[in-house]
Design a protein around this motif. Structure first.
Motif, PDB file in Angstrom:
ATOM      1  N   ASN A  84      33.785 -44.639  96.831  1.00 42.44           N
ATOM      2  CA  ASN A  84      34.206 -43.237  96.784  1.00 42.44           C
ATOM      3  C   ASN A  84      33.717 -42.482  98.009  1.00 42.44           C
ATOM      4  N   ARG A 132      41.586 -40.174  94.585  1.00 42.97           N
ATOM      5  CA  ARG A 132      40.772 -39.242  93.816  1.00 42.97           C
ATOM      6  C   ARG A 132      41.597 -37.978  93.606  1.00 42.97           C
ATOM      7  N   TYR A 181      27.097 -32.475  85.070  1.00 39.26           N
ATOM      8  CA  TYR A 181      26.491 -31.749  83.960  1.00 39.26           C
ATOM      9  C   TYR A 181      27.560 -30.916  83.249  1.00 39.26           C
ATOM     10  N   GLY A 199      31.784 -39.388  86.934  1.00 36.09           N
ATOM     11  CA  GLY A 199      30.550 -39.143  86.175  1.00 36.09           C
ATOM     12  C   GLY A 199      30.613 -37.770  85.544  1.00 36.09           C
ATOM     13  N   PHE A 244      28.646 -36.555  82.779  1.00 36.74           N
ATOM     14  CA  PHE A 244      28.129 -36.262  81.435  1.00 36.74           C
ATOM     15  C   PHE A 244      26.751 -35.618  81.583  1.00 36.74           C
ATOM     16  N   GLU A 263      31.786 -43.642  85.808  1.00 34.99           N
ATOM     17  CA  GLU A 263      30.745 -43.691  86.841  1.00 34.99           C
ATOM     18  C   GLU A 263      29.577 -42.821  86.419  1.00 34.99           C
ATOM     19  N   ARG A 306      23.708 -39.376  85.743  1.00 36.52           N
ATOM     20  CA  ARG A 306      22.488 -38.786  85.164  1.00 36.52           C
ATOM     21  C   ARG A 306      22.299 -39.075  83.673  1.00 36.52           C
ATOM     22  N   TYR A 337      18.602 -38.761  90.304  1.00 38.66           N
ATOM     23  CA  TYR A 337      18.615 -38.045  91.589  1.00 38.66           C
ATOM     24  C   TYR A 337      17.257 -37.835  92.249  1.00 38.66           C
TER      25      TYR A 337
HETATM   26  C1  LIG Z   1      32.247 -39.725  92.639  1.00 38.96           C
HETATM   27  C2  LIG Z   1      31.077 -39.592  91.753  1.00 38.96           C
HETATM   28  N1  LIG Z   1      30.955 -40.416  90.695  1.00 38.96           N
HETATM   29  C3  LIG Z   1      29.878 -40.348  89.868  1.00 38.96           C
HETATM   30  C4  LIG Z   1      28.873 -39.430  90.052  1.00 38.96           C
HETATM   31  C5  LIG Z   1      27.735 -39.385  89.076  1.00 38.96           C
HETATM   32  O1  LIG Z   1      27.713 -38.156  88.429  1.00 38.96           O
HETATM   33  P1  LIG Z   1      26.767 -37.785  87.215  1.00 38.96           P
HETATM   34  O2  LIG Z   1      25.355 -38.078  87.627  1.00 38.96           O
HETATM   35  O3  LIG Z   1      26.999 -36.324  87.018  1.00 38.96           O
HETATM   36  O4  LIG Z   1      27.183 -38.583  86.033  1.00 38.96           O
HETATM   37  C6  LIG Z   1      28.972 -38.544  91.134  1.00 38.96           C
HETATM   38  C7  LIG Z   1      27.915 -37.543  91.366  1.00 38.96           C
HETATM   39  O5  LIG Z   1      28.005 -36.562  92.050  1.00 38.96           O
HETATM   40  C8  LIG Z   1      30.100 -38.623  92.006  1.00 38.96           C
HETATM   41  O6  LIG Z   1      30.230 -37.794  93.055  1.00 38.96           O
END
Ligand SMILES: Cc1ncc(COP(=O)(O)O)c(C=O)c1O
Lengths: 452, 81
Positions: A125, A171, A219, A255, A257, A304, A307, A401
């Motif tokens: 990505n 995307r 989040y 991602g 959640f 994906e 957190r 993070y």
């Molecule tokens: C493309 C992509 N996938 C997955 C994530 C993971 O996100 P999260 O930690 O909010 O689940 C991010 C985080 O910024 C992201 O940019």
């Protein structure tokens, strides 16, 4: 007669009309061990502060998330979001559980390859893939998620050079009713840009369009947003089928959640307000099942999640350095964990729990880190049990993070430990030493001589 | 440190300052110290007493006591010397 434990004397003004918390039992108990290993013993052996990761919690959380989806839908694939925590031990735990890898830079891509993830199971990505990164990913048949038209045309031009058919997804960003809307990344659904990009990919006949991707934000406090995302992505899949008789293999929901952390200023704790994995799974799977996609064409649901899978497994243990009364008459506590190690204190009210017995009395205090900087605040005006110099504490839910966005600033970074399923403690990252930092520096010769 | 004479201390850790109408709450050791101050104990006596009773060194006790005193001053509960 044995002496009683010493607690600092405290006095608090009672504000009429405002509920007074002193004398109220604090709702939590000390954390003296993590997965059966003594907190004080770890600090003694490995220093303070020190990060701790629970392998057990990672695996349990993953299984909970996976089964929430797997009971509702036949084809589920997680890809571990490297940026959330790319310590090899953490990544490999997720890979053992079956997660693929999701990366957003050449560095992360190489890390996933070095971790022996099959290249065709790496999701690439991000807006910043260099030409070299793209060539590598194309040759490896990795899953390239295209972020913008410039990247799309670079990839198309590389196909003739390399004589390869890259595996791609786009995307997509969109309005899901959650603001601010993340429209910086990917192609917009609502104004037709995403459909335009898909048409160009299909017409070029040079790319293997295998998926659709959206990462709608992080989040996300409402699962409903994913339902809207699923409806819009399904709509694109249906249109591809109608116009080109083309079936996409997966829809990747990114991602986002929420973990159970409490956002700064939130009225209720995150553990009460955040949707569960079941809530998210219900929204996502129902959006596909109820779409016009034919059951034989149901795509794999990719996730994906970052957190929400790792926050609970991470802790930082530390020590109180000082208590201080500030000029305005308020209390403060200085600890050896600063924002250099706990970046997420900028948005979360992290839970700080003493590692020894404490009385039911609390004090209102601001928790400062040890950096010589005004921004180094871990908690503002927190009601916490009374702690004194030398006391230890555990800050919980910090696995996401912090171990990637940390800063080597003023102090060297501490060790990271992992407690395995049998309760053995492993150092999974050494503490930094002066020589590690200076080994990357080069000093021009003429600066070497002085006498001070 | 001298406490103002008319400060009322309850057994369960509340105090009332009739001069200002403010009330305060304390943890048990805080109440204990206020009672010692009422009995006109000196700082040394208080530190020794706490050191006998609690598991801590004198330096830590003295530091905590001074910090506690600074709050009593802040809240105008002490006599100005
Ligand atoms: C493309 C992509 N996938 C997955 C994530 C993971 O996100 P999260 O930690 O909010 O689940 C991010 C985080 O910024 C992201 O940019």
């Amino acid at each position: 007669m044995a002496k009683l434990p010493f607690e600092r004397p405290i006095i608090k003004k009672i504000n009429i009309g405002v509920p007074n918390k002193i004398g109220m039992k604090t709702e939590y108990t000390p954390i003296t061990e993590i997965d059966g290993v003594s907190v004080k013993q770890m600090i003694k052996e490995y220093g303070s502060p020190v990060y701790v990761i629970s392998e057990k919690t990672i695996r349990e959380t993953y299984k909970k998330a996976y089964s929430a989806f797997a009971v509702r839908y036949p084809k589920i694939q997680f890809a571990w979001s490297y940026k959330t925590n790319y310590l090899n031990a953490v990544c490999k735990t997720f890979h053992q559980e079956g997660s693929w890898a999701e990366v957003v830079s050449g560095f992360e891509y190489d890390k996933a390859i070095a971790n022996k993830v099959k290249p065709q199971h790496i999701v690439f990505n991000g807006p910043d893939k260099s030409r070299e990164d793209l060539i590598k990913a194309i040759k490896n048949q990795s899953l390239i998620h295209i972020d913008h038209f410039d990247e799309l045309y670079t990839i198309i031009s590389l196909t003739s050079e390399l004589n390869e058919t890259p595996k791609v997804a786009i995307r997509v960003n969109m309005d899901t009713g959650v603001y601010p809307q993340w429209s910086r990344f990917g192609f917009n659904y609502d104004n037709g840009e995403a459909w335009d990009a898909l048409n160009r990919i299909m017409i070029s006949k040079k790319l293997d369009l295998i998926g659709l991707h959206a990462h709608i934000g992080t989040y996300m406090m409402t699962a409903e947003a994913y339902k809207i995302a699923g409806q819009k992505l399904s709509d694109l899949a249906v249109k591809l089928k109608e116009k080109y008789n083309h079936t996409i293999k997966y829809i990747d929901f990114g991602g986002g959640f929420a973990s159970k952390n409490t956002l700064i200023g939130a009225y209720l704790p995150g553990s009460d307000t955040c949707p569960s994995f079941d809530d998210y799974a219900e929204a996502i799977t129902s959006s596909i099942i109820n779409s016009k996609i034919k059951p034989d064409d149901f795509p794999t649901i990719m996730l994906e999640t970052g957190r929400a899978l790792i926050d609970d497994a991470g802790y930082i243990l530390g020590t109180v350095l000082a208590n201080k009364k500030l000029a305005d008459g308020s209390n403060s506590t200085v600890i050896d964990v600063g924002v250099n190690l706990l970046f997420t204190s900028f948005w979360y009210e992290h839970q700080i729990t003493p590692a020894q017995e404490f009385s039911p009395y609390t004090e209102n205090t601001t928790i400062y880190g040890p950096l010589c900087m005004n921004i180094d605040v871990i908690r503002r005006s927190a009601n916490l049990p009374i702690m004194k110099k030398g006391d230890n504490f555990v800050i919980s839910r910090i696995g996401a993070y912090n171990m990637t966005q940390w800063m080597q600033f003023i102090a060297l970074r501490p060790k990271i430990l992992m407690i395995d399923l049998k309760g053995n403690v492993h150092i999974i990252r050494e503490n930094e030493k002066l020589k590690d930092i200076v080994s990357m520096e080069r000093t021009p010769e003429h600066l070497n001589n002085f006498d001070v | 440190m001298q406490l103002k004479n008319n400060i009322a201390i309850s057994e369960n850790g509340f105090i009332f300052d009739p001069n200002t109408g403010e009330s305060y709450s304390l943890n048990p050791i805080g109440t204990e110290i206020l009672n010692l101050l009422k009995e006109k104990k000196t700082d040394d006596e208080i530190i020794n007493f706490l050191n006998e009773k609690y598991d801590s060194d004198k330096l830590t006790i003295e530091k905590s006591l001074n910090e506690f005193y600074s709050f009593l001053q802040e809240y105008n509960l002490s006599e100005n010397d």
